[in-house]
Design a protein around this motif. Structure first.
Motif, short mmCIF file in Angstrom:
data_model
loop_
_atom_site.label_atom_id
_atom_site.label_comp_id
_atom_site.label_asym_id
_atom_site.label_seq_id
_atom_site.Cartn_x
_atom_site.Cartn_y
_atom_site.Cartn_z
N LEU A 193 -22.80 46.08 -62.43
CA LEU A 193 -23.65 45.23 -61.19
C LEU A 193 -22.21 45.65 -60.01
CD1 LEU A 193 -24.87 43.29 -61.08
CD2 LEU A 193 -23.60 41.35 -61.53
N THR A 194 -21.37 46.03 -60.58
CA THR A 194 -20.41 46.44 -59.79
C THR A 194 -20.70 47.92 -59.17
OG1 THR A 194 -18.72 45.42 -61.28
CG2 THR A 194 -17.66 46.98 -59.55
N SER A 220 -22.76 47.02 -56.67
CA SER A 220 -22.79 46.46 -55.58
C SER A 220 -21.40 47.02 -54.62
CB SER A 220 -21.60 45.15 -55.83
OG SER A 220 -22.28 44.36 -56.66
N LEU A 228 -22.93 48.17 -50.64
CA LEU A 228 -21.93 48.82 -49.40
C LEU A 228 -21.90 49.36 -48.48
CD1 LEU A 228 -19.13 46.44 -50.91
CD2 LEU A 228 -20.30 45.92 -48.93
#
Lengths: 359, 196
Positions: B2-3, B6, B10
């Motif tokens: 998930l990181t 993300s 970004l």
């Protein structure tokens, strides 16, 4: 993992929300200040201060760009704020100085325009019609042109242009007035002698109970006294070079001295209606002529003769070859009042230069 | 996982953020320069100053947008302002051109009139009596007329060089002086022709 992402997101949002903002108020003030300074022409009237303000603004913009290139979290706009404030202060000072200089320049130029205008008018009234030597009239005409140009530039607010032309106009008219005044001052050194001659002539008229004629060249007047009292006065026209006494034949100057009528010429005896011939050259004239020839001041060309008070005047200009011209009506009157032997005293002036033109 | 997702999101957001309108900036700056080259600062100063101010405000706004976080930047308004600067600059240039032409026409017309006046004064000098009555006055008038002619020559040069405002000042002054000479001459002629 999810928690870590949420914490990261919240932390990021927090940092963005609370990151330093540029000092927009200070920047806008600086920008308005510069705009106003340009409006009041600080670039022209306070150039050094304006250059400083523009430089500070450039530094502020460079600093802003530099900070904007950094990461948002580490930006620091304190220096930008200081530079914007400095810009605004310098722009305000430049505006203030420009307004002050513009006002004082405007008022100074307005006064200078008046002063130069007065000098030009003064020359026009007192000197322009005189047979001046040298460059006085040429300088006056040039000064007048420059002055008129200055007035035009002043009306459209181009004060720098006004200054350039007005300075030249001022120098030229000052030179003209000074030259003309110097010339006349030299001429008026004989005033005491002229006044003495006039007094002696009037005293003679009183003692002899007879008529005398006094011609005041500067006033362009011919006076007739009888028994010491003024009886008549007429306008008189002279030779074109009427300032200064007659020195030689053909100099178109009207003599100055104590003379008398040697012959009365009726209408058929003169081409100038009627005439009173006088005894020019008298002994003083002859002595002066001889001295001048001897010391080389003038060539030996003859002293001249046939100086008269005659008719055909009234032209409004000095046109004779050295005679004194009256209108025919005035000549009729004068002719009846005098006889052969009547004293005729011709002087440069009976009034001082100060009485005549205030200088 | 998930990181990573993300971070990827970004990265997408960062790379797709708004860019300063470089083309519009260059166009607006060039437009203001062109207005200056057309002497709008001299012939239409108030309009030129307003144009310059608009450009400066736009440039400040660009930096202001750059100060924001990339996601929140928007150059839409400033682009519109920059485009306006280009459009307005055309009007400013046009108005300055019109004013310049007006001043040029006025200067040229006055120069033509003044040249005619000089001819008239010369004609009057030729007609004036040559006798002793007017000789001295005529000499002075001739000298003054030479000054007026020299000034008119300067006016011609100024017009050729495109300095119409200074040319107008000079031609107006020369006209006034020339008219006074004409009157002076007419007076001299009238005096010398006066019946006796």
């Amino acid at each position: 993992m999810i928690l870590l992402a949420i914490i990261g997101g919240i932390g990021f949002t927090f940092l963005v929300a609370f990151s330093t903002k540029p000092p927009m108020e200070a920047i806008q003030q600086a920008q308005s200040g510069l705009s106003y300074a340009r409006e009041v022409e600080a670039e022209k009237y306070a150039p050094r201060m304006m250059v400083s303000a523009e430089r500070s603004w450039q530094l502020a913009m460079n600093e802003w760009k530099y900070q904007n290139e950094r990461l948002i979290f580490v930006r620091n706009y304190e220096k930008l704020k200081t530079l914007a404030g400095t810009t605004n202060e310098q722009a305000s000072l430049a505006s203030e100085k420009a307004l002050h200089i513009k006002d004082s320049l405007q008022s100074g130029l307005s006064n200078k325009l008046k002063t130069v205008g007065h000098k030009i008018d003064h020359f026009q009234v007192n000197y322009a019609h005189l047979p001046l030597n040298g460059t006085a009239r040429q300088n006056y005409s040039n000064a007048r042109l420059r002055y008129l140009e200055s007035k035009q530039a002043y009306e459209r607010g181009d004060y720098k242009q006004v200054g350039l032309n007005l300075d030249v106009a001022s120098q030229l008219i000052t030179k003209s007035v000074s030259e003309a005044h110097g010339f006349l001052s030299g001429y008026f050194k004989d005033l005491p002698k002229w006044r003495r001659w006039a007094d002696e002539t009037i005293a003679w008229s009183k003692n002899k109970k007879a008529a005398v004629i006094i011609v005041d060249k500067f006033a362009h007047r011919c006076y007739v006294y009888h028994g010491g009292k003024l009886k008549r006065e007429f306008d008189a026209e002279l030779g074109p070079n009427w300032i200064g006494t007659k020195l030689y034949r053909g100099d178109k100057a009207t003599p100055e001295g104590k003379y008398h009528v040697t012959k009365k010429k009726a209408r058929r005896e003169t081409k100038y209606y009627k005439a009173l011939l006088i005894n020019y050259p008298n002994d003083d004239d002859k002595t002066r002529y001889d001295t001048n020839v001897k010391n080389g001041t003038i060539a030996k060309r003859g002293i001249g003769n046939l100086i008269e008070i005659h008719g055909d005047g009234g032209k409004g200009i000095n046109w004779t070859d050295g005679c004194v011209a009256l209108t025919n009506d005035d000549m009729d009157k004068l002719y009846e009042m005098v006889s052969v032997g009547t004293p005729v005293t011709i002087v440069g002036s009976l009034r001082s230069l100060k009485e005549l033109n205030g200088f | 996982m998930l990181t990573l997702a993300s971070l990827f999101a970004l990265a997408i957001l960062f790379t797709s953020c708004a860019k300063p309108p470089e083309v519009e900036i260059a166009n607006a700056k060039a437009a203001v320069e062109a207005a200056k080259a057309a002497e709008a600062d001299r012939y239409s100063p108030a309009e030129y100053k307003a144009l310059n101010d608009s450009l400066n405000v736009a440039m400040t706004e660009i930096e202001n947008q750059k100060s924001k976080f990339a996601l929140f930047r928007s150059y839409k308004n400033v682009t519109s302002k920059l485009n306006d600067v280009v459009v307005i600059s055309e009007t400013v240039k046009e108005n300055a051109g019109i004013r310049k032409e007006e001043v040029k026409d006025e200067a040229q017309q006055m120069l033509a009139e003044a040249t005619t006046m000089v001819s008239e004064v010369n004609d009057l000098i030729a007609k004036a009596p040559k006798g002793k009555e007017g000789k001295e006055a005529l000499e002075a008038i001739k000298n003054d007329l030479a000054l007026v002619e020299a000034t008119l020559a300067e006016v011609s040069t100024l017009i050729e060089n495109g300095d119409y405002l200074t040319a107008l000042d000079k031609v107006k002054a020369a006209t006034e002086k020339g008219n006074s000479l004409k009157s002076e001459l007419q007076e001299v002629i009238a005096k010398t022709k006066r019946p006796i």
